[in-house]
Design an enzyme around this catalytic site. Sequence first.
Site, PDB file in Angstrom:
ATOM      1  N   SER A 589       1.614  43.382  31.078  1.00 21.98           N
ATOM      2  CA  SER A 589       2.470  42.209  31.227  1.00 21.98           C
ATOM      3  C   SER A 589       3.914  42.599  30.903  1.00 21.98           C
ATOM      4  O   SER A 589       4.484  43.454  31.574  1.00 21.98           O
ATOM      5  CB  SER A 589       1.963  41.068  30.356  1.00 21.98           C
ATOM      6  N   HIS A 706      -4.393  37.379  35.128  1.00 22.04           N
ATOM      7  CA  HIS A 706      -3.458  38.049  34.233  1.00 22.04           C
ATOM      8  C   HIS A 706      -4.104  38.442  32.908  1.00 22.04           C
ATOM      9  O   HIS A 706      -3.729  39.455  32.311  1.00 22.04           O
ATOM     10  CB  HIS A 706      -2.258  37.139  33.971  1.00 22.04           C
TER      11      HIS A 706
END
Length: 732
Positions: A589, A706
């Site tokens: 991320s 994610h």
Amino acid sequence: MIQTVNFPKLFPPTQRPLPRRWVNAVCLFGVLLSLVGCRNGSTLEEQGDAVQKIRITYPDIFRDTTRVDVYHGKKIADPYHWLEIGDSPWVQDWLEAQRNLTANYLSYLPQRSALQERLRKLWDHERYEAPVQRGAYYYHLKNDGLQDQAVLYRSRGLYGKLDTVFNPNTAGIGQLHDYSFSPNGRWAAIQHAEAGSDWQQVSVIDLRTGELREDRLDHLKYSNLAWYGNGFFYSRYPAPNAWELRELNEFHQLYYHRLGRQQEEDALIFADRIHPQRNVYGETTADGRYLVISLHEGPDGNAVYFKDAGQEDTDFTPIYSDFAYSFRLVGNQGRQLYFLTNYGAPNGRIMRVDVRYPQPEYWEEIIPQQEDVLADGQLTGGRFITTYLHNAVSEMKLFDLEGKLLREISLEGKGTILKPIVSPESSEAFFTYTSFTQPESIYRLDLRELTVEVYRTPEIDFNSEAYTTRQIWYESYDGQRVPMFIIHRKGIDLDGSNPTLLVGDGSLQHLVLPQFNLSGIHLFPAFLERGGICAVANIRGGGEFGKKWYDSGSGDQKQTAFDDFQAAAEYLIANKYTTAKQLGIYGRSTGGLLVGVSLTQRPELYAAAVPEAGILDMLRYHRFTTGWTWSTDYGTSERPEDFEELLRYSPLHNIKADAYPATLVLTREKDDRAVPVHSYKFVSELQAKQEGDAPILIRVDREGGHDGLLTINDKIEEGADVLAFLWYHLGT
């Protein structure tokens, strides 16, 4: 102001971007074959040194040289803009070619199969989460080891027999993200999603029967579930037109759902029609009396309001209506609300707010700011349970209602206390403790006697006693001292010959703290077992040392965070832990951004890089889904002063012809937070500009979002691929 110059029809028939080609490899015996055909009856493990001669050629990728964006008078090429159209046949061709390239390359790496088996053993042990007490029952989440998701059980008494309540693996609900239990113990609302998306659905379990009720809510994203009466408050965006990665998500709103009603009947509680890029979250106090909402424009600072939870038609009363400081509800005692805040206290303190006099001049300080960062606080049973970070290591402190220190709790080693689980009016709480070499153990805290005991400890095939963790402080480029954890086998020779994996983040006040499964795919334990060294740098821009530490690595100071990370790499080399030829870096991320910046700014410093779900196009990140929520850290290219800073470090825009380290980019097609186009563009440009022999590869999963992959098997395979890639390219 941004404008696009000369954007033609996307792909004329003569300009298909991806003729499908198999990757070529050069084997030691000098015959040029495709990787698929290079096996010749043997594997690379059998071929020995032949693996050192592998060379690859990349798919031909269409570069749209006419796509140019103009930012404040400066022209910026965007030749891979067409990759943003994720469902187009041209992008699907690109994905197929890249998958072929990566899968075939990885299939030849030594130790991959052995690593899969080792990771399977590391996963294969019973794992519990801290129990929740509601009514006469304790509720437990337990994974037998290789289950994709933990199963919900309950017991009468803390050590009673476990009875199954709900099994998400067989319920057909996709990936379960969170449970929220009603105060009376009758219901549990669950958030779940398909394919790992951030878009959530909510279902409700009848805890008496374990059956799902007919209640079904859609289009939640970034939401609490706050029970009140016979229902709960939740947050959602307006329904999207379709599952579209490029569509901005704006106008977050707060609703109330009453059990048994259709979602269309839910009451709208709060909506900001003027500021589309604000998110709203609702919480109810433990006694159910007050609804407290917080408004966020980004990770740093929020406004906070309250009202009587049962008065639908009354207005919210402001406590703090600006966004310069953060406020988090800790609990209440009657009319007194307690907040953890960095208002006037960069390291955090706890304040008391009387709902009759909510203005700042009437606030009372209960627990003052200390030298260590106050990371978490909860009020239960007349006690404040607080967690402080002392040099990024957790310590627990208990206070009474007037802020008197009752007890300090320090646990063995350098570890992390995960958020305590409390039940209203209970005299006990549970928390989880973990470290880089110790899996998560659950502790029970007696709030009357102020004692702590171990409740559950996992049995895992990993020898924690064989490794040591030390924390050193090194000097960054501007003279600032920065801490770094270094983990390795006891007695290891520090002779500069050790494969080393360096991890960091440095954005959005993220905390990179000691945890056994820090990566989510068991990279550290498996890397350590093979004689490697792991290092975690707590660089500026993170939240380990409070608001000042974060501010000094964000905005126009963002380069400071990247400098800290590169200084950590230089320290490891200078102090004989490793060499540049044996140093790998990993981040996910915002940590993927860190890795992308590091390998483009200092490619000679690293042998291998793995950016996972990275934010890599810093000129356009805010145009996708909820990327705008990060703008308080990075700024946006729409502002001239931010544009120049972003252009200086944006990984995609700083790739030049050079010899780059071996790079394996990880992403998922269904990631609707750090959307995969970041990785698609970055890999395409890096492959085009690679002048060295090291491979530039991308691993794109079709499922998962994610927060990771959906199944244990997928996690095992991804972990083995990453470890085999790193281990091979770090000179072993």
